[in-house]
Design a protein around this motif. Structure first.
Motif, PDB file in Angstrom:
ATOM      1  N   MET A  72      -2.826  -4.747   9.178  1.00  0.00           N
ATOM      2  CA  MET A  72      -4.494  -3.903   9.436  1.00  0.00           C
ATOM      3  C   MET A  72      -5.118  -3.479   7.514  1.00  0.00           C
ATOM      4  SD  MET A  72      -5.892  -0.767  10.760  1.00  0.00           S
ATOM      5  CE  MET A  72      -4.088   0.079  10.715  1.00  0.00           C
ATOM      6  N   GLN A  73      -3.408  -2.917   6.922  1.00  0.00           N
ATOM      7  CA  GLN A  73      -3.205  -2.365   5.616  1.00  0.00           C
ATOM      8  C   GLN A  73      -3.511  -3.027   4.550  1.00  0.00           C
ATOM      9  OE1 GLN A  73       0.857  -0.736   6.085  1.00  0.00           O
ATOM     10  NE2 GLN A  73       0.790   0.888   4.385  1.00  0.00           N
ATOM     11  N   ILE A  74      -3.600  -4.432   4.981  1.00  0.00           N
ATOM     12  CA  ILE A  74      -3.460  -5.496   3.933  1.00  0.00           C
ATOM     13  C   ILE A  74      -4.910  -5.572   3.593  1.00  0.00           C
ATOM     14  CG2 ILE A  74      -2.727  -7.877   3.283  1.00  0.00           C
ATOM     15  CD1 ILE A  74      -0.079  -7.526   4.350  1.00  0.00           C
ATOM     16  N   ALA A  75      -5.537  -5.821   5.103  1.00  0.00           N
ATOM     17  CA  ALA A  75      -6.659  -5.847   4.857  1.00  0.00           C
ATOM     18  C   ALA A  75      -7.865  -4.838   4.161  1.00  0.00           C
ATOM     19  CB  ALA A  75      -7.475  -6.411   6.153  1.00  0.00           C
ATOM     20  N   ALA A  76      -7.669  -3.819   4.347  1.00  0.00           N
ATOM     21  CA  ALA A  76      -7.283  -2.854   3.335  1.00  0.00           C
ATOM     22  C   ALA A  76      -7.684  -3.272   1.936  1.00  0.00           C
ATOM     23  CB  ALA A  76      -7.442  -1.058   3.601  1.00  0.00           C
ATOM     24  N   SER A  77      -6.414  -2.864   1.513  1.00  0.00           N
ATOM     25  CA  SER A  77      -5.762  -3.363   0.487  1.00  0.00           C
ATOM     26  C   SER A  77      -6.480  -4.665  -0.208  1.00  0.00           C
ATOM     27  CB  SER A  77      -4.554  -3.889  -0.342  1.00  0.00           C
ATOM     28  OG  SER A  77      -4.091  -5.076   0.473  1.00  0.00           O
ATOM     29  N   LYS A  78      -7.961  -5.025   0.491  1.00  0.00           N
ATOM     30  CA  LYS A  78      -8.492  -6.048  -0.673  1.00  0.00           C
ATOM     31  C   LYS A  78      -9.370  -5.660  -0.639  1.00  0.00           C
ATOM     32  CE  LYS A  78      -5.842  -9.972   1.608  1.00  0.00           C
ATOM     33  NZ  LYS A  78      -5.904 -11.189   2.293  1.00  0.00           N
ATOM     34  N   LYS A  79      -9.869  -4.073  -0.224  1.00  0.00           N
ATOM     35  CA  LYS A  79     -11.015  -3.406  -0.589  1.00  0.00           C
ATOM     36  C   LYS A  79     -11.348  -3.031  -1.905  1.00  0.00           C
ATOM     37  CE  LYS A  79     -13.392  -3.722   3.968  1.00  0.00           C
ATOM     38  NZ  LYS A  79     -14.859  -3.686   4.054  1.00  0.00           N
ATOM     39  N   ALA A  80     -12.249  -2.811  -2.161  1.00  0.00           N
ATOM     40  CA  ALA A  80     -12.225  -2.272  -4.507  1.00  0.00           C
ATOM     41  C   ALA A  80     -11.903  -0.942  -3.732  1.00  0.00           C
ATOM     42  CB  ALA A  80     -14.026  -2.683  -4.522  1.00  0.00           C
ATOM     43  N   LYS A  81     -10.787  -0.563  -4.499  1.00  0.00           N
ATOM     44  CA  LYS A  81     -10.694   0.904  -4.023  1.00  0.00           C
ATOM     45  C   LYS A  81     -10.437   1.555  -3.181  1.00  0.00           C
ATOM     46  CE  LYS A  81     -14.354   2.365  -7.987  1.00  0.00           C
ATOM     47  NZ  LYS A  81     -15.398   2.836  -8.262  1.00  0.00           N
ATOM     48  N   ALA A  82      -9.513   0.723  -2.448  1.00  0.00           N
ATOM     49  CA  ALA A  82      -9.488   1.508  -0.629  1.00  0.00           C
ATOM     50  C   ALA A  82      -7.664   1.956  -0.985  1.00  0.00           C
ATOM     51  CB  ALA A  82      -8.876   0.625   0.274  1.00  0.00           C
ATOM     52  N   ASN A  83      -7.431   2.845  -0.954  1.00  0.00           N
ATOM     53  CA  ASN A  83      -6.243   3.506  -0.767  1.00  0.00           C
ATOM     54  C   ASN A  83      -5.805   4.065   0.083  1.00  0.00           C
ATOM     55  OD1 ASN A  83      -7.654   6.159  -1.113  1.00  0.00           O
ATOM     56  ND2 ASN A  83      -6.755   6.911  -3.077  1.00  0.00           N
ATOM     57  N   ALA A  84      -6.074   3.693   1.447  1.00  0.00           N
ATOM     58  CA  ALA A  84      -5.855   4.411   2.526  1.00  0.00           C
ATOM     59  C   ALA A  84      -6.331   4.049   3.700  1.00  0.00           C
ATOM     60  CB  ALA A  84      -6.095   6.385   2.525  1.00  0.00           C
ATOM     61  N   VAL A  85      -5.980   3.910   4.977  1.00  0.00           N
ATOM     62  CA  VAL A  85      -6.687   3.907   6.114  1.00  0.00           C
ATOM     63  C   VAL A  85      -6.125   4.635   6.882  1.00  0.00           C
ATOM     64  CG1 VAL A  85      -6.441   2.037   8.110  1.00  0.00           C
ATOM     65  CG2 VAL A  85      -5.711   1.262   5.360  1.00  0.00           C
ATOM     66  N   LEU A  86      -7.693   4.579   8.099  1.00  0.00           N
ATOM     67  CA  LEU A  86      -7.593   5.897   8.552  1.00  0.00           C
ATOM     68  C   LEU A  86      -7.549   5.388  10.294  1.00  0.00           C
ATOM     69  CD1 LEU A  86      -7.813   8.679  10.579  1.00  0.00           C
ATOM     70  CD2 LEU A  86     -10.219   8.815  10.274  1.00  0.00           C
ATOM     71  N   LEU A  87      -6.306   5.032  11.163  1.00  0.00           N
ATOM     72  CA  LEU A  87      -6.026   4.409  11.707  1.00  0.00           C
ATOM     73  C   LEU A  87      -6.996   4.695  13.353  1.00  0.00           C
ATOM     74  CD1 LEU A  87      -4.153   2.030  13.700  1.00  0.00           C
ATOM     75  CD2 LEU A  87      -2.246   3.572  13.832  1.00  0.00           C
ATOM     76  N   HIS A  88      -7.951   4.304  13.643  1.00  0.00           N
ATOM     77  CA  HIS A  88      -7.861   4.551  14.683  1.00  0.00           C
ATOM     78  C   HIS A  88      -7.199   4.002  16.345  1.00  0.00           C
ATOM     79  CE1 HIS A  88     -11.779   5.060  12.061  1.00  0.00           C
ATOM     80  NE2 HIS A  88     -11.643   3.965  12.309  1.00  0.00           N
ATOM     81  N   SER A  89      -7.061   2.727  16.718  1.00  0.00           N
ATOM     82  CA  SER A  89      -6.592   2.431  17.594  1.00  0.00           C
ATOM     83  C   SER A  89      -5.383   1.719  17.162  1.00  0.00           C
ATOM     84  CB  SER A  89      -7.551   2.674  18.739  1.00  0.00           C
ATOM     85  OG  SER A  89      -8.510   1.388  18.710  1.00  0.00           O
ATOM     86  N   CYS A  90      -4.846   1.190  18.256  1.00  0.00           N
ATOM     87  CA  CYS A  90      -3.640   0.256  18.147  1.00  0.00           C
ATOM     88  C   CYS A  90      -3.663  -0.248  20.066  1.00  0.00           C
ATOM     89  CB  CYS A  90      -2.317   0.099  17.548  1.00  0.00           C
ATOM     90  SG  CYS A  90      -2.509  -0.138  15.852  1.00  0.00           S
TER      91      CYS A  90
END
Length: 135
Positions: A92-110
């Motif tokens: 999920m972190q890797i997928a977020a890093s592929k988005k332009a300008k993403a520097n964080a992920v707010l985790l909803h659920s696992c």
């Protein structure tokens, strides 16, 4: 009866002699010209994306939601290694890093689910990719 161990010993010794190098083969020189290694292109890695598990960390910080991202870990059959949540979070972190300008992920659920198409069991993490601006 004594002939059997002697025959086996002779067979073993002759088999080992077949593995050695023939003296007729020319020895390869180790003083060959050094091979030029191909130049590897520089890979630019995206900035690390941190995972935020508590939404209260975002209070008072300007941020922009860049969309939902997911990560999954699949156990294809019953004999495969089980899916794990840390792998799903990393993906999920890797997928977020592929988005332009993403520097964080707010985790909803696992969660770990069963019966998904193509997976015996599957770990899935869902979150929102964020661009948190520095003040």
């Amino acid at each position: 009866m004594r002939a059997l161990p002697i025959c086996l010993l002779a067979l073993t010794l002759s088999g080992c002699s077949l593995l050695s190098r023939s003296p007729v083969e020319p020895a390869k020189s180790t003083a060959d010209a050094p091979k030029a290694e191909p130049v590897k292109p520089k890979v630019t890695r995206p900035a690390p994306v941190r995972i935020i598990t508590d939404a209260t960390e975002l209070v008072g910080k300007p941020f922009r939601d860049l969309g939902e991202v997911t990560g999954e870990s699949c156990q294809a059959t019953n004999q495969d290694s089980p899916p794990n949540i840390p792998t799903a979070r990393k993906r999920m972190q890797i997928a977020a890093s592929k988005k332009a300008k993403a520097n964080a992920v707010l985790l909803h659920s696992c969660e770990v689910t069963s019966g998904e198409a193509g997976c015996y069991r599957q770990a899935v993490c869902v979150g929102s990719a964020l661009d948190i601006s520095a003040k």
